[in-house]
Design a protein around this motif. Structure first.
Motif, PDB file in Angstrom:
ATOM      1  N   LEU A 310      31.114 -36.558  52.253  1.00 53.18           N
ATOM      2  CA  LEU A 310      31.123 -36.506  50.791  1.00 53.18           C
ATOM      3  C   LEU A 310      32.294 -37.282  50.202  1.00 53.18           C
ATOM      4  CD1 LEU A 310      30.256 -32.735  50.211  1.00 53.18           C
ATOM      5  CD2 LEU A 310      28.714 -34.690  50.118  1.00 53.18           C
ATOM      6  N   PRO A 311      32.110 -37.895  49.026  1.00 50.05           N
ATOM      7  CA  PRO A 311      33.202 -38.606  48.348  1.00 50.05           C
ATOM      8  C   PRO A 311      34.376 -37.675  48.031  1.00 50.05           C
ATOM      9  CG  PRO A 311      31.083 -39.134  47.346  1.00 50.05           C
ATOM     10  CD  PRO A 311      30.832 -38.007  48.303  1.00 50.05           C
ATOM     11  N   LYS A 312      35.493 -38.292  47.762  1.00 49.82           N
ATOM     12  CA  LYS A 312      36.746 -37.562  47.517  1.00 49.82           C
ATOM     13  C   LYS A 312      36.614 -36.564  46.370  1.00 49.82           C
ATOM     14  CE  LYS A 312      41.669 -38.386  46.626  1.00 49.82           C
ATOM     15  NZ  LYS A 312      42.709 -39.439  46.395  1.00 49.82           N
ATOM     16  N   ALA A 383      18.490 -27.001  48.271  1.00 46.83           N
ATOM     17  CA  ALA A 383      19.843 -27.554  48.177  1.00 46.83           C
ATOM     18  C   ALA A 383      20.363 -27.970  49.548  1.00 46.83           C
ATOM     19  CB  ALA A 383      20.790 -26.539  47.541  1.00 46.83           C
ATOM     20  N   ASN A 384      19.928 -27.266  50.600  1.00 49.75           N
ATOM     21  CA  ASN A 384      20.361 -27.609  51.955  1.00 49.75           C
ATOM     22  C   ASN A 384      19.914 -29.018  52.332  1.00 49.75           C
ATOM     23  OD1 ASN A 384      21.486 -24.918  53.121  1.00 49.75           O
ATOM     24  ND2 ASN A 384      19.571 -24.316  52.164  1.00 49.75           N
ATOM     25  N   SER A 385      18.629 -29.283  52.170  1.00 46.91           N
ATOM     26  CA  SER A 385      18.114 -30.608  52.542  1.00 46.91           C
ATOM     27  C   SER A 385      18.577 -31.679  51.559  1.00 46.91           C
ATOM     28  CB  SER A 385      16.588 -30.582  52.641  1.00 46.91           C
ATOM     29  OG  SER A 385      16.021 -29.890  51.554  1.00 46.91           O
ATOM     30  N   TYR A 386      18.789 -31.298  50.294  1.00 44.86           N
ATOM     31  CA  TYR A 386      19.350 -32.265  49.333  1.00 44.86           C
ATOM     32  C   TYR A 386      20.686 -32.812  49.842  1.00 44.86           C
ATOM     33  CZ  TYR A 386      22.222 -33.848  45.474  1.00 44.86           C
ATOM     34  OH  TYR A 386      23.097 -34.580  44.696  1.00 44.86           O
ATOM     35  N   LEU A 387      21.562 -31.929  50.318  1.00 44.68           N
ATOM     36  CA  LEU A 387      22.866 -32.374  50.816  1.00 44.68           C
ATOM     37  C   LEU A 387      22.726 -33.287  52.029  1.00 44.68           C
ATOM     38  CD1 LEU A 387      25.050 -29.144  50.478  1.00 44.68           C
ATOM     39  CD2 LEU A 387      25.186 -31.225  49.096  1.00 44.68           C
ATOM     40  N   LEU A 388      21.681 -33.075  52.828  1.00 41.33           N
ATOM     41  CA  LEU A 388      21.446 -33.978  53.962  1.00 41.33           C
ATOM     42  C   LEU A 388      21.188 -35.405  53.485  1.00 41.33           C
ATOM     43  CD1 LEU A 388      19.139 -31.763  56.211  1.00 41.33           C
ATOM     44  CD2 LEU A 388      21.458 -32.523  56.757  1.00 41.33           C
TER      45      LEU A 388
END
Length: 551
Positions: A310-312, A383-388
Motif C-alpha cells: 500500500l502507498p505511504k 473488501a477482502n478481495s478488493y484489497l487484493l
C-alpha cells in the motif's frame, strides 16, 4: 415605442415560460424507440499505426469520433479519444492484432482489433454488452420532480443489458442532463410541451437521439426467446421448468465433461456471444490473477502483510493487529476486518454498501474495525478481495488489466469480456467482471485441469491445490460453507452418495461448479437479484443435472 414594449413583453414572457418549467410536470414514464438494433454496436478502427498522424475512429451507421494521435511508440498504446474516455492496449508481437480496453465509466471493455489487408485495425465495441438489441423499445422514468430537481433512469426493452447507474442530474432552463457512471454514457435532453428530446452521447459526441412521449401503456421489458440448444445429454425436465418459469430467470446452463461440451442451452434471449455479469463469481478470477503474480515471483509470499503493497498515505492505519492482515487472509476471507457483505442485520463498517459510496475505498476499508485476529475466522466480505486488487496493481509493471489480459484471458483465448473498475480505474477484484458462459466454462476447466489449458501451463499446480483447500468455514453465510482462495466448497447428495464441489459464486445466481471426481464443469447464469433465489443454481445442479452426470 409601442412595438418595442411588445417585443420586451414577449421576451419576458418567453423567458418566464422557459425558466418556470417545473420537473413535477415531467415526473412520469416516457417512451420511444431506438433508431436501429445495432446503434450501440460501435465499430472501432485504428489507422496509420506507427505514424505521427494515426487515427482512432468510432462509428455506427455514422461517424461518431475521429481522433488523431501520435502512435510512434506502440509498446503500450494510450489514446484519450474523448474527455473521460480512453483506449489502452498492446500490439501483438506479429503485428496482426491489438488487444486492449476502452475505459468508459466504471467499465473496461476488452477489444481485439484485427489488422486488415489495408493495414487498418478493426473491432466491435458492444457498449451495452449485447450483440444486437432484440427490442428497440426505450423508456425513461423521470422521478421525484420538483422545480429543477429530479432523477431520471433510462430503461431498455432488451433487458439483457444489465441497466444504468445514473447520477449527476442537472437542469438549466429547458435542458436536462445526467450520466450513467457505469457505462459512461451521457444523456442530454430538451424539455418540450408534450415530449422530451433525448440525445445519448460519448462525452460531447452523439451516438443517437430519441423523441420521448408520455407512456400510456405498461412497458414491455424482456420476454425474449432463445434457440441455442447444443446438447449430447438430455435435461428435458430442467428445461421444462425453466421455460414455464418454475426455475425463474435462468439465462444459461452449460456442462463440460473431460473437456468436451456435452450440454449448452440459453434462455430469456441470451446467446453464446453475450458476456454475463458474473458478480462475485469473478472473485475466483481475481484469485487466479494473484496466483499468476505469485507464480511469476512478483511478490514473495501469501504471508506478506497487505501494508507491504500500500502507498505511504495508508500506512497510518497499520497497527499491531492490522499489520497481520496478509494476502492469504484476504484470499480466505479471514482478514478479521468488519467487512460483512452477507449478514443483512449487521451494518458492517467495510461492507460494499459502506465503502463504495465513499471517495476513497481503500481509506474506508482500512479504517474499519477488526472483529477477529487475522487468519483465525472467516466472514464473507468483498473488501477482502478488493484489497487484493490494490495489492496486485502495485506489483505489476503495466496496467493491471493488460497484465490480466496477457497472462490469463489471452492464454484461455477469451476476448469478449468486460472488467468493472473502482473509482481510480483499477480492476475491481471484489466482483463484476462480465464473461460469456462459454468462457466461464473455460475458466472452470483451467482449475479442473490443475492449472493447464490445452496442455499449456497457465497457473501452477500448487496454486490450484492451495486454492481448493478448505481453510475455514464462512461464519456469516447460512450454510457455513468451507472456503478456499476465493472459491466456495460444497457437498451434494446423489443416490445417497456425497459429491464434493468447488464453486465460484455470484449474486443473482452466477455459478461455476468444478466437480473433480466427475471431471466435469457446470456453468449456470441467472438474473435472480431481488427474489431470494440467488442460490437456485444449487437446486438445479443437485436435482436436475447431477443425476444425469452420475448415469
Amino acid at each position: 415605442m409601442r412595438i418595442k414594449n411588445i417585443i420586451v413583453l414577449l421576451i419576458v414572457l418567453f423567458s418566464f415560460s422557459t425558466y418556470a418549467q417545473d420537473m413535477a410536470e415531467y415526473t412520469s414514464g416516457w417512451e420511444s424507440k431506438i433508431e436501429n438494433s445495432k446503434v450501440f454496436n460501435l465499430k472501432v478502427e485504428i489507422e496509420n499505426l506507427g505514424l505521427e498522424k494515426a487515427r482512432f475512429k468510432i462509428s455506427n451507421n455514422k461517424n461518431i469520433i475521429d481522433f488523431h494521435f501520435n502512435s510512434k511508440s506502440t509498446l503500450i498504446l494510450e489514446i484519450p479519444f474523448a474527455e473521460n474516455y480512453s483506449f489502452k492496449g498492446h500490439l501483438s508481437k506479429n503485428g496482426n492484432e491489438i488487444n486492449g480496453f476502452i475505459k468508459s465509466g466504471m467499465l473496461l471493455y476488452h477489444l481485439k482489433l484485427k489488422r486488415s489487408t489495408n493495414n487498418i485495425y478493426t473491432g466491435i465495441w458492444n457498449l451495452l454488452m449485447i450483440d444486437e438489441m432484440k427490442s428497440r423499445d426505450f423508456y425513461l422514468s423521470v422521478e421525484n420532480g420538483k422545480g429543477n430537481d429530479y432523477q431520471a433512469y433510462p430503461i431498455f426493452g432488451d433487458n439483457r443489458f444489465t441497466g444504468t447507474w445514473c447520477d449527476n442530474f442537472l437542469k438549466e432552463n429547458d435542458l436536462i442532463s445526467f450520466t450513467d457512471f457505469k457505462t459512461g454514457l451521457q444523456f442530454k435532453g430538451k424539455l418540450m410541451t408534450d415530449k422530451i428530446q433525448l440525445g445519448i452521447y460519448l462525452g460531447k459526441y452523439k451516438i443517437t437521439q430519441v423523441t420521448l412521449k408520455k407512456s400510456t401503456n405498461d412497458w414491455q421489458i424482456g420476454g425474449l426467446k432463445s434457440d441455442n440448444n447444443t446438447s449430447i445429454i438430455e435435461l428435458s425436465e430442467m428445461e421444462r421448468l425453466i421455460l414455464k418459469d418454475s426455475l425463474p430467470s435462468t439465462h444459461a446452463v452449460l456442462i463440460s465433461k473431460k473437456g468436451k461440451v456435452v450440454y449448452e442451452n440459453y434462455f430469456d434471449g441470451y446467446n453464446p456471444n453475450i458476456p454475463h455479469d458474473m458478480k462475485s463469481a469473478s472473485k475466483s478470477i481475481s484469485s487466479a490473477i494473484v496466483g499468476i503474480a505469485r507464480d511469476k515471483s512478483l511478490f514473495n509470499s501469501v504471508e506478506q502483510s497487505i501494508f507491504d503493497f500500500l502507498p505511504k498515505k495508508y500506512q497510518t492505519h497499520k497497527d499491531s493487529l492490522k499489520s497481520k492482515i496478509d494476502i492469504q487472509s484476504l484470499l480466505t476471507m479471514s482478514s478479521g476486518l468488519d467487512a460483512d457483505d452477507y449478514t443483512r442485520e449487521r451494518n458492517s463498517s467495510a461492507s460494499e454498501n459502506n465503502y463504495q459510496p465513499t471517495r476513497d475505498w481503500t481509506e474506508t476499508v482500512l479504517k474499519a474495525e477488526m472483529i477477529n485476529q487475522p487468519n483465525t475466522e472467516a466472514n464473507y466480505g468483498s473488501a477482502n478481495s478488493y484489497l487484493l486488487g490494490i495489492a496486485m496493481d502495485s506489483v505489476v509493471s503495466e496496467p493491471l488489466e493488460l497484465f490480466m489480459d496477457k497472462y490469463l484471458f489471452q492464454e484461455l483465448e477469451i476476448s469478449n469480456y468486460i472488467i468493472q473498475t473502482d473509482l481510480k480505474g483499477i480492476p475491481y477484484f471484489g466482483g463484476g467482471m462480465y464473461l460469456t458462459p462459454r468462457d466461464m466454462l473455460k475458466f472452470g476447466e483451467l482449475y479442473l485441469n490443475k492449472g493447464k489449458w490445452k496442455e499449456k501451463r497457465i497457473l501452477s499446480k500448487k496454486w490450484v491445490k492451495d486454492s481448493f483447500k478448505n481453510y475455514y468455514n464462512l461464519e456469516n453465510v447460512p450454510d457455513k460453507n468451507g472456503y478456499g482462495y476465493l472459491w466456495w466448497r460444497n457437498t451434494y447428495k446423489v443416490n445417497g452418495k456425497d459429491i464434493e464441489t468447488v464453486e465460484a459464486r455470484g449474486a443473482g445466481g452466477q455459478y461455476i461448479f468444478v466437480i473433480p471426481c466427475l471431471k466435469t464443469v457446470v456453468v449456470i447464469t441467472s438474473g435472480n437479484y431481488r427474489n431470494r433465489k440467488t442460490q437456485q443454481p444449487e437446486l438445479i445442479f443437485e436435482k436436475y443435472i447431477l443425476p444425469y452426470l452420475k448415469k
